[in-house]
Write an enzyme that holds these catalytic residues in place. Structure first.
Site, PDB file in Angstrom:
ATOM      1  N   GLU A 161       0.826  -1.207   0.000  1.00  0.00           N
ATOM      2  CA  GLU A 161       0.000   0.000   0.000  1.00  0.00           C
ATOM      3  C   GLU A 161       0.858   1.253   0.000  1.00  0.00           C
ATOM      4  O   GLU A 161       0.527   2.238  -0.671  1.00  0.00           O
ATOM      5  CB  GLU A 161      -0.916   0.007   1.229  1.00  0.00           C
ATOM      6  CG  GLU A 161      -1.803   1.244   1.304  1.00  0.00           C
ATOM      7  CD  GLU A 161      -2.439   1.456   2.660  1.00  0.00           C
ATOM      8  OE1 GLU A 161      -3.022   2.549   2.854  1.00  0.00           O
ATOM      9  OE2 GLU A 161      -2.357   0.556   3.521  1.00  0.00           O
TER      10      GLU A 161
ATOM     11  N   GLU B 137      -9.569   6.013   0.931  1.00  0.00           N
ATOM     12  CA  GLU B 137      -9.244   4.621   0.652  1.00  0.00           C
ATOM     13  C   GLU B 137      -9.669   4.406  -0.797  1.00  0.00           C
ATOM     14  O   GLU B 137     -10.855   4.274  -1.099  1.00  0.00           O
ATOM     15  CB  GLU B 137     -10.010   3.684   1.595  1.00  0.00           C
ATOM     16  CG  GLU B 137      -9.736   3.895   3.073  1.00  0.00           C
ATOM     17  CD  GLU B 137      -8.367   3.383   3.527  1.00  0.00           C
ATOM     18  OE1 GLU B 137      -7.621   2.818   2.692  1.00  0.00           O
ATOM     19  OE2 GLU B 137      -8.055   3.543   4.720  1.00  0.00           O
TER      20      GLU B 137
END
Length: 307
Positions: free
Chosen positions: A143, A270
């Site tokens: 990520e 997100e």
């Protein structure tokens, strides 16, 4: 005796003068007729030059402008993204604004467990870990790398729009900063907006799409409506770019220190689910990351236009 009748005497000199004038008038009229007939034989539009060396059209004349305009139109048809005349484009839409980008986590966090696990204030009287490693795809793509790549491309795009852009981290090889530092960064940079960029790691691999997070119970004015408005505007741009939202696309939370410490309009994103195969494919490709960055830039531009 027979008388002879006398008439008026003719003034011959006057008569001669009149005849001369009439002759001149008739002659001039005939000349006009002949000249008109001669003109009718010339090609249409041809000018009679008084010079032996006629002047050619100068640079910048209507002839050269017509050629340049045709070339510009041809270039525009060949490449629709190229404006035919750059002078007609609007001024930089983000000029004068400072935007902070917060690429979540960091590439060196995994090797610095003791440092990132150190407790820091959460902004609501409690504590939480300084930072975490973040999530990853099933294939191991982190990520932190996704966040940094999207933020870096977004930075370039926003600067091209005239914005001054600051980032909470400028490499993907460091550690931190801690979440409370990230939250304070916007105010320290005198930012107009802060966008925190993440990828989600839900265990349910069926989940996919993006969502924005803002503070539920605002601790200051900028955490309220200004942050919500920014999130809604950017969400619209992400939708328009073909990205689907989870639910309403807007989540309210009080447990994120980055948001709690912020005193400027702040939205945490997100952008996708890294354990979902479809999202992971988009999030790991250069083309997909560019699409995310462009959609975010469009949303920030639209937000700025309505401030």
């Amino acid at each position: 005796m027979m008388r002879t009748r006398r008439g008026r005497r003719v003034n011959y000199p006057v008569l001669a003068g009149i005849c001369t004038v009439l002759a001149l008038i008739v002659g001039f009229g005939l000349w006009l007729v002949v000249d008109a007939l001669a003109d009718s034989g010339r090609p249409s539009g041809e000018a009679v030059s008084s010079s032996a060396n006629p002047v050619s059209p100068a640079a910048g004349s209507s002839t050269s402008h017509s050629a340049e305009g045709a070339d510009a139109q041809a270039r525009a048809r060949a490449n629709p993204s190229e404006p035919a005349d750059s002078s007609s484009q609007p001024a930089s839409p983000l000029a004068g604004l400072t935007i902070v980008l917060d690429p979540g986590h960091n590439g060196g966090n995994g090797a610095a467990g003791s440092k990132i696990s150190k407790p820091v204030p959460d902004g609501r009287g409690g504590h939480k870990a300084c930072n975490t490693t973040g999530t990853a795809t099933d294939a191991g793509y982190t990520e932190s790398e996704f966040n940094f790549n999207v933020a870096s491309e977004l930075k370039d795009t926003l600067e091209a729009m005239g914005a001054s852009v600051r980032m909470t981290r400028t490499t993907n090889t460091g550690v931190g900063p801690c979440v409370d530092e990230r939250g304070r960064f916007g105010a320290e940079a005198h930012a107009d907006l802060m966008v925190s960029i993440h990828g989600n790691g839900s265990t349910d691999v069926r989940r996919h799409g993006f969502f924005a997070i803002v503070v539920r119970d605002a601790l200051n004015a900028d955490q309220g409506l200004p942050s919500v408005t920014a999130a809604q505007t950017i969400n619209h741009a992400l939708n328009a770019a073909g990205f689907s939202a989870q639910g309403t696309g807007l989540v309210y939370r009080n447990d994120l220190a980055t948001l709690n410490f912020s005193t400027v309009p702040t939205v945490m994103y997100e952008l996708g689910e890294m354990r979902n195969a479809g999202d992971a494919e988009m999030m790991t490709s250069h083309e997909g990351q560019s699409r995310y960055a462009q959609a975010l830039a469009t949303g920030i531009r639209d937000w700025a236009a309505t401030r």
